[in-house]
Design a protein around this motif. Structure first.
Motif, PDB file in Angstrom:
ATOM      1  N   ASN A 244       1.759  16.370  -7.745  1.00  0.00           N
ATOM      2  CA  ASN A 244       1.115  15.066  -7.791  1.00  0.00           C
ATOM      3  C   ASN A 244       1.875  14.226  -8.812  1.00  0.00           C
ATOM      4  O   ASN A 244       1.915  14.550  -9.997  1.00  0.00           O
ATOM      5  CB  ASN A 244      -0.352  15.188  -8.204  1.00  0.00           C
ATOM      6  N   VAL A 245       2.496  13.162  -8.344  1.00  0.00           N
ATOM      7  CA  VAL A 245       3.295  12.291  -9.206  1.00  0.00           C
ATOM      8  C   VAL A 245       2.440  11.088  -9.583  1.00  0.00           C
ATOM      9  O   VAL A 245       2.133  10.237  -8.742  1.00  0.00           O
ATOM     10  CB  VAL A 245       4.588  11.844  -8.497  1.00  0.00           C
ATOM     11  N   ALA A 246       2.042  11.039 -10.846  1.00  0.00           N
ATOM     12  CA  ALA A 246       1.226   9.938 -11.357  1.00  0.00           C
ATOM     13  C   ALA A 246       2.125   8.984 -12.123  1.00  0.00           C
ATOM     14  O   ALA A 246       2.782   9.371 -13.097  1.00  0.00           O
ATOM     15  CB  ALA A 246       0.117  10.470 -12.256  1.00  0.00           C
ATOM     16  N   HIS A 271       6.470   4.860  -0.621  1.00  0.00           N
ATOM     17  CA  HIS A 271       5.077   4.436  -0.672  1.00  0.00           C
ATOM     18  C   HIS A 271       4.995   2.931  -0.913  1.00  0.00           C
ATOM     19  O   HIS A 271       5.572   2.402  -1.870  1.00  0.00           O
ATOM     20  CB  HIS A 271       4.352   5.182  -1.801  1.00  0.00           C
ATOM     21  N   LYS A 272       4.254   2.256  -0.039  1.00  0.00           N
ATOM     22  CA  LYS A 272       4.094   0.809  -0.171  1.00  0.00           C
ATOM     23  C   LYS A 272       2.993   0.514  -1.181  1.00  0.00           C
ATOM     24  O   LYS A 272       1.925   1.136  -1.165  1.00  0.00           O
ATOM     25  CB  LYS A 272       3.735   0.198   1.187  1.00  0.00           C
ATOM     26  N   MET A 273       3.250  -0.458  -2.082  1.00  0.00           N
ATOM     27  CA  MET A 273       2.305  -0.769  -3.152  1.00  0.00           C
ATOM     28  C   MET A 273       1.983  -2.260  -3.173  1.00  0.00           C
ATOM     29  O   MET A 273       2.842  -3.098  -2.917  1.00  0.00           O
ATOM     30  CB  MET A 273       2.891  -0.393  -4.526  1.00  0.00           C
ATOM     31  N   ASP A 274       0.741  -2.565  -3.490  1.00  0.00           N
ATOM     32  CA  ASP A 274       0.314  -3.923  -3.820  1.00  0.00           C
ATOM     33  C   ASP A 274       0.027  -3.940  -5.319  1.00  0.00           C
ATOM     34  O   ASP A 274      -1.063  -3.555  -5.765  1.00  0.00           O
ATOM     35  CB  ASP A 274      -0.935  -4.320  -3.023  1.00  0.00           C
ATOM     36  N   LEU A 275       1.002  -4.347  -6.098  1.00  0.00           N
ATOM     37  CA  LEU A 275       0.863  -4.326  -7.552  1.00  0.00           C
ATOM     38  C   LEU A 275       0.091  -5.533  -8.047  1.00  0.00           C
ATOM     39  O   LEU A 275       0.232  -6.645  -7.519  1.00  0.00           O
ATOM     40  CB  LEU A 275       2.238  -4.279  -8.220  1.00  0.00           C
ATOM     41  N   LYS A 276      -0.734  -5.312  -9.043  1.00  0.00           N
ATOM     42  CA  LYS A 276      -1.464  -6.372  -9.708  1.00  0.00           C
ATOM     43  C   LYS A 276      -0.883  -6.616 -11.089  1.00  0.00           C
ATOM     44  O   LYS A 276      -0.333  -5.707 -11.718  1.00  0.00           O
ATOM     45  CB  LYS A 276      -2.957  -6.012  -9.822  1.00  0.00           C
ATOM     46  N   LYS A 277      -1.002  -7.809 -11.564  1.00  0.00           N
ATOM     47  CA  LYS A 277      -0.503  -8.133 -12.895  1.00  0.00           C
ATOM     48  C   LYS A 277      -1.181  -7.228 -13.924  1.00  0.00           C
ATOM     49  O   LYS A 277      -2.391  -7.033 -13.910  1.00  0.00           O
ATOM     50  CB  LYS A 277      -0.776  -9.586 -13.223  1.00  0.00           C
ATOM     51  N   GLY A 278      -0.366  -6.638 -14.808  1.00  0.00           N
ATOM     52  CA  GLY A 278      -0.890  -5.725 -15.809  1.00  0.00           C
ATOM     53  C   GLY A 278      -0.532  -4.285 -15.478  1.00  0.00           C
ATOM     54  O   GLY A 278       0.473  -4.006 -14.829  1.00  0.00           O
ATOM     55  N   ILE A 279      -1.369  -3.368 -15.936  1.00  0.00           N
ATOM     56  CA  ILE A 279      -1.108  -1.933 -15.762  1.00  0.00           C
ATOM     57  C   ILE A 279      -1.635  -1.467 -14.410  1.00  0.00           C
ATOM     58  O   ILE A 279      -2.788  -1.734 -14.045  1.00  0.00           O
ATOM     59  CB  ILE A 279      -1.760  -1.116 -16.885  1.00  0.00           C
ATOM     60  N   ILE A 282      -0.651   4.712 -10.065  1.00  0.00           N
ATOM     61  CA  ILE A 282      -0.463   5.181  -8.696  1.00  0.00           C
ATOM     62  C   ILE A 282      -0.241   6.690  -8.719  1.00  0.00           C
ATOM     63  O   ILE A 282       0.494   7.207  -9.574  1.00  0.00           O
ATOM     64  CB  ILE A 282       0.756   4.495  -8.030  1.00  0.00           C
ATOM     65  N   GLU A 283      -0.867   7.410  -7.808  1.00  0.00           N
ATOM     66  CA  GLU A 283      -0.665   8.850  -7.674  1.00  0.00           C
ATOM     67  C   GLU A 283      -0.189   9.158  -6.266  1.00  0.00           C
ATOM     68  O   GLU A 283      -0.808   8.732  -5.287  1.00  0.00           O
ATOM     69  CB  GLU A 283      -1.948   9.608  -7.988  1.00  0.00           C
ATOM     70  N   ILE A 284       0.914   9.897  -6.182  1.00  0.00           N
ATOM     71  CA  ILE A 284       1.535  10.198  -4.902  1.00  0.00           C
ATOM     72  C   ILE A 284       1.733  11.711  -4.780  1.00  0.00           C
ATOM     73  O   ILE A 284       2.325  12.339  -5.658  1.00  0.00           O
ATOM     74  CB  ILE A 284       2.922   9.513  -4.773  1.00  0.00           C
ATOM     75  N   PRO A 285       1.242  12.345  -3.713  1.00  0.00           N
ATOM     76  CA  PRO A 285       1.523  13.774  -3.502  1.00  0.00           C
ATOM     77  C   PRO A 285       2.942  13.967  -2.981  1.00  0.00           C
ATOM     78  O   PRO A 285       3.437  13.181  -2.170  1.00  0.00           O
ATOM     79  CB  PRO A 285       0.485  14.187  -2.456  1.00  0.00           C
ATOM     80  N   VAL A 286       3.597  15.010  -3.460  1.00  0.00           N
ATOM     81  CA  VAL A 286       4.965  15.339  -3.053  1.00  0.00           C
ATOM     82  C   VAL A 286       5.032  16.828  -2.761  1.00  0.00           C
ATOM     83  O   VAL A 286       4.444  17.638  -3.476  1.00  0.00           O
ATOM     84  CB  VAL A 286       5.982  14.973  -4.155  1.00  0.00           C
ATOM     85  N   ILE A 287       5.767  17.192  -1.723  1.00  0.00           N
ATOM     86  CA  ILE A 287       5.894  18.595  -1.311  1.00  0.00           C
ATOM     87  C   ILE A 287       7.346  19.033  -1.451  1.00  0.00           C
ATOM     88  O   ILE A 287       8.273  18.317  -1.063  1.00  0.00           O
ATOM     89  CB  ILE A 287       5.416  18.796   0.137  1.00  0.00           C
ATOM     90  N   ILE A 288       7.553  20.223  -2.005  1.00  0.00           N
ATOM     91  CA  ILE A 288       8.865  20.874  -2.024  1.00  0.00           C
ATOM     92  C   ILE A 288       8.728  22.176  -1.252  1.00  0.00           C
ATOM     93  O   ILE A 288       7.930  23.043  -1.618  1.00  0.00           O
ATOM     94  CB  ILE A 288       9.343  21.157  -3.461  1.00  0.00           C
ATOM     95  N   GLU A 289       9.483  22.296  -0.173  1.00  0.00           N
ATOM     96  CA  GLU A 289       9.415  23.498   0.649  1.00  0.00           C
ATOM     97  C   GLU A 289      10.346  24.580   0.110  1.00  0.00           C
ATOM     98  O   GLU A 289      11.396  24.287  -0.476  1.00  0.00           O
ATOM     99  CB  GLU A 289       9.767  23.156   2.099  1.00  0.00           C
ATOM    100  N   ASN A 290       9.949  25.823   0.309  1.00  0.00           N
ATOM    101  CA  ASN A 290      10.723  26.988  -0.132  1.00  0.00           C
ATOM    102  C   ASN A 290      11.157  26.837  -1.591  1.00  0.00           C
ATOM    103  O   ASN A 290      12.350  26.859  -1.912  1.00  0.00           O
ATOM    104  CB  ASN A 290      11.943  27.194   0.771  1.00  0.00           C
ATOM    105  N   PRO A 291      10.213  26.667  -2.481  1.00  0.00           N
ATOM    106  CA  PRO A 291      10.562  26.369  -3.873  1.00  0.00           C
ATOM    107  C   PRO A 291      11.250  27.535  -4.579  1.00  0.00           C
ATOM    108  O   PRO A 291      10.946  28.706  -4.330  1.00  0.00           O
ATOM    109  CB  PRO A 291       9.194  26.094  -4.518  1.00  0.00           C
ATOM    110  N   GLU A 292      12.184  27.188  -5.458  1.00  0.00           N
ATOM    111  CA  GLU A 292      12.828  28.179  -6.318  1.00  0.00           C
ATOM    112  C   GLU A 292      12.128  28.162  -7.670  1.00  0.00           C
ATOM    113  O   GLU A 292      11.966  27.104  -8.276  1.00  0.00           O
ATOM    114  CB  GLU A 292      14.317  27.860  -6.490  1.00  0.00           C
TER     115      GLU A 292
END
Length: 862
Positions: A244-246, A271-279, A282-292
């Motif tokens: 999870n990339v925050a 990932h498409k974002m609608d940013l608002k002024k200020g802070i 965003i959290e995006i799930p990411v998958i790595i297959e066959n991880p080392e």
């Protein structure tokens, strides 16, 4: 004291977990590290300054003071910390920078009480060395030349003010050298969020500096900036890793954009974002297959996935950030058993015995520690088979490069928060400063794969329980103050810190105090971690290391002097006596030199001169370390960690370090390298039985041959045994046991030994251990004759091949050429050829460059 300054806070952004962005057309990043000057506030003459730097090193560079480490110079420099200092520079802001929507100044490290002026406007004040700040500076800047001034208030003056304002007295911090600083018993270290060791320790000087100890950056950007990235591993199997990339973004207005995430340069998510002024968060799930998987040093590879986060609009890069992430599972296992409760680290499902040491800052003056210094110390850990280092709580949260190198080299980090050996104020301002410090550093460090544990403090709890603080406070100030002091402790270590770790880095274990038990109470051998100091502190025999074996030993040790070449750098010949004023000043343990002499008298013959005494002190230290480490490893899985005190020094000194201030390995570091090997044979005598234990950290079983040879010191074979064995993975077991009297009954114990060899293919010896039946003091050594050759090895290094005609005890090879030998301070069996590789720090053209070296042994000290 910064109430007036706080009126400016509307213009300031305090960023926790600051990360520098990549350069792009949208982002400008420049160092403001040049053209600095400094002076005492009351002076009129400006002197050249270095940034990063400190007041002491700048005074030294300008010839105002002499080397603080030389002889007794430290004593003459105590005026510096009672003076206010100011630093000043000018820098240009061109149109390219000035036209950006946002311009920030990032202060990565100010030590400690600093007021920041931009073009004569007071914009911010700091009171915590451990926090970095990012200030929105555009309202104060102008096109063209700008002025930046930082005024550092005396940490001693402000510390005394805070001490007087507290309203009650805290227990004396045992290592605050207030007397050396001219303050009498008025200790002030605990009142400032500043590196505690600056105020002195029992291995360090009292040099309380101020200054700009890390970089200052100018950051200019439009539209968006990435303020923080947290990559949390949510699932890990053989098939997939779920992350999870925050991302925390600051936008200057409302707009649409894309967040791109790349893994090892390959686009994974758009990932498409609608940013608002200020802070924006965003959290995006990411998958790595066959991880080392990521493994510690000695157990596997240290695969790091490069995660790039990019903000784009219309195909144009607005902001970016990058993290290197290893994939692993790590837990601290505390399970009740028949003896108590376990305490061990389980990595990727496997219990791992932790081998390493405690680490302090590499210099009193932090700006002098280079990237090369960090690379060297981490390699010293790798070469010595470490898999863990403890960053101790009286120093600093280390710079990013330290953790990056630990990530790359498989060294787990036990990370203390910066509290040690004291009780601290509990007022609201102090607690808030601690909170901000914790937020900043947990966010800054949590993405590092090497972070294994957050520990609240070093020895604060054991000090409260056992060092007389409770009675002192109760008898002199009453129960109300006693409760107030304890509440300050619980507020920090039982509430603020664990709550923040849970919120910001929930995957990492929090441990309130080292040492302590599973119940959070005082240390015990049957649960939690343990610091054993009866050896040294109470002059207990080295053999008691075999009796005090805990579940996890996080501190123990013994002192030695550095080598003679190091001592010569801070002394004159007239100082060459361990009880000279200079030698005692470079020994901060009040019992230090007498202790070394006490233990040496029982085990070694009296060295013939000063240089020999230094050498034998290192052998003595190595002997103590050997007994302790063997006890810990031999008793796995009951004991699952051995972190000795300490790997390094912050100045040239007699101390517990295994590597001196100049990077020279002492005898103990060579010994540790051998003792921390993945598979190691260990001799031990129990109930008059001589045992051979073999301990393995490896994850697979190994077939081997155990050869035992009884020899005299002239090399005659008196008896032998060969045995095929199966070494079980991740275990310690006994592979040989015989009555000691039966072994030695026919022989003189003073001139015989047993050597144990482990062979992996019936020809290659991958481990050797030697057992002597008497202490070094009683051994009947004779003068060895060494024959040697020097040649260039295939790997480009030089190799010295040495043979001795008799047993040569504790052989030390030295050379005037800078570099390290692969083994040193080792025992040479008669007529056996030893190959010693030399790794030079400078280019060596031929073997003649190495001819100016010496070979000494213990016999030469008589």
């Amino acid at each position: 004291m910064f109430d007036k300054i706080n009126t400016y806070l509307i213009l300031i952004v305090l960023v926790m977990g600051i990360t520098s962005c990549k350069s792009s057309r949208n982002i400008i990043s420049k160092n403001i590290n040049t053209n600095w000057q400094f002076k005492a506030v009351q002076d009129s003459v400006w002197l050249k300054a270095s940034v990063p730097g400190t007041v002491h090193t700048d005074l030294l560079a300008n010839g105002v003071i002499e080397d603080p480490f030389y002889r007794l110079n430290e004593k003459q420099l105590q005026w510096i910390d009672k003076t206010d200092w100011e630093y000043y520079t000018t820098f240009k802001v061109d149109n390219k920078v000035f036209n950006k929507e946002t311009i920030e100044l990032e202060f990565k490290g100010l030590d400690t009480y600093a007021k920041i002026y931009i073009n004569d406007s007071l914009v911010f004040g700091t009171d915590n060395m451990f926090v970095g700040y990012q200030l929105n500076s555009k309202p104060f800047l102008k096109l063209g030349e700008n002025q930046l001034k930082i005024v550092f208030d005396s940490p001693i003056r402000l510390g005394l003010e805070k001490r007087d304002a507290l309203g009650y007295r805290l227990p004396n911090a045992v290592n605050d050298q207030s007397v050396n600083g001219g303050l009498g018993d008025k200790q002030v270290a605990v009142f400032s969020r500043k590196a505690g060791y600056h105020f002195g320790w029992d291995w360090g000087p009292r040099l309380v500096s101020s200054g700009i100890w890390q970089d200052i950056l100018l950051l200019a950007w439009n539209k968006a900036s990435i303020k923080d990235v947290y990559i949390k591993q949510t699932e890990l199997t053989n098939d997939v890793a779920q992350l999870n990339v925050a991302v925390e973004l600051e936008a200057t207005d409302d707009f649409k954009s894309f967040l791109n995430i790349k893994i090892d340069s390959v686009l994974s998510v758009r990932h498409k974002m609608d940013l608002k002024k200020g802070i924006n968060k965003i959290e995006i799930p990411v998958i790595i297959e066959n991880p080392e998987l990521w493994w510690t040093n000695g157990l596997g590879n240290q695969k790091l996935y490069k995660i790039d986060i990019e903000v784009t609009k219309g195909g144009r890069l607005l902001a970016s950030n990058s993290k290197n992430i290893g994939l692993k599972t790590l837990e601290v296992v505390q399970q009740p058993d028949s003896i108590g409760t376990s305490f061990y680290f389980k990595l990727n499902g496997h219990p791992v015995f932790m081998k390493g040491a405690n680490y302090i800052p590499q210099d009193v003056f932090l700006n002098r520690v280079t990237i090369q210094d960090y690379e060297r110390i981490i390699q010293d850990m790798v070469y010595a088979n470490y898999n863990m280092i403890r960053v101790w709580g009286g120093g600093i949260y280390e710079k990013d490069i330290f953790y990056e190198l630990c990530d790359k080299n498989g060294i787990l980090v036990w990370q203390d928060f910066m509290f040690a050996c004291a009780m601290y104020p509990g007022d609201a301002a102090f607690l808030e400063s601690v909170k901000q410090e914790a937020i900043y550093n947990v966010k800054r460090l949590r993405n590092h794969t090497s972070i294994a544990l957050w520990c609240g403090n070093n020895e604060n709890l054991v000090g409260w329980k056992n060092w007389g603080w409770i009675n002192d406070i109760y008898n002199n100030q009453g129960g109300e103050v006693l409760n107030k002091v304890w509440k300050g402790y619980t507020d920090v270590f039982h509430n603020i810190l664990p709550d923040l770790v849970k919120e910001l880095d929930s995957d990492t274990f929090y441990w309130a105090s080292s040492p302590s038990s599973v119940q959070g109470e005082d240390q015990t051998l049957t649960s939690g971690d343990y610091h054993y100091w009866k050896v040294w502190g109470q002059q207990a025999a080295f053999s008691t290391f075999n009796e005090y074996v805990p579940r996890f030993m996080s501190e123990y040790g013994f002192q030695s002097f550095p080598e003679f070449e190091t001592v010569k750098k801070y002394t004159l010949e007239e100082d060459w006596d361990i009880y000279s004023e200079v030698m005692q000043s470079h020994q901060r343990s009040i019992i230090g030199n007498k202790n070394i002499e006490f233990y040496m008298e029982s085990m070694y013959r009296k060295p013939k001169d000063f240089q020999s005494f230094l050498y034998v002190s290192q052998l003595l230290q190595a002997k103590g370390m050997q007994i302790a480490i063997e006890a810990h490893r031999r008793n796995m899985p009951y004991c699952m960690g051995s972190l000795y005190w300490q790997i390094n020094d912050c100045w040239p000194v007699a101390s517990w370090s295994s590597i001196d201030y100049y990077g020279n390995w002492k005898a103990s570091h060579f010994k540790v390298k051998e003792l921390y090997k993945p598979i190691k044979s260990l001799f031990f005598v129990k109930d008059n039985q001589l045992q051979v234990h073999i301990v393995s950290d490896e994850l697979e079983n190994k077939s081997a041959k155990l050869n035992l040879k009884l020899l005299n010191f002239n090399g005659e074979l008196l008896n032998s045994l060969e045995k095929e064995i199966d070494i079980k993975l991740n275990t310690s077991a006994i592979y040989f046991s015989e009555n000691l009297n039966q072994i030695v009954s026919k022989y003189n114990k003073s001139n015989i030994l047993i050597v144990a060899e482990l062979l992996d293919d019936n020809t290659h010896v991958f481990d050797e251990s030697i057992f002597f039946f008497e202490t070094e003091k009683k051994l009947e050594l004779t003068q060895p004759t060494f024959n040697y050759t020097i040649s260039k090895a295939a790997n480009g290094k030089f190799v010295v091949e040495i043979v001795s005609n008799v047993l040569a005890k504790d052989v030390r090879i030295s050379s005037t050429t800078e570099g390290k030998f692969s083994i040193n301070y080792f025992d040479m069996l008669p007529f056996k050829k030893y190959r010693v590789y030399f790794d030079s720090e400078t280019e060596i053209t031929d073997e003649k460059s190495l001819e100016n070296f010496k070979i000494n042994s213990l016999f030469d000290t008589y």
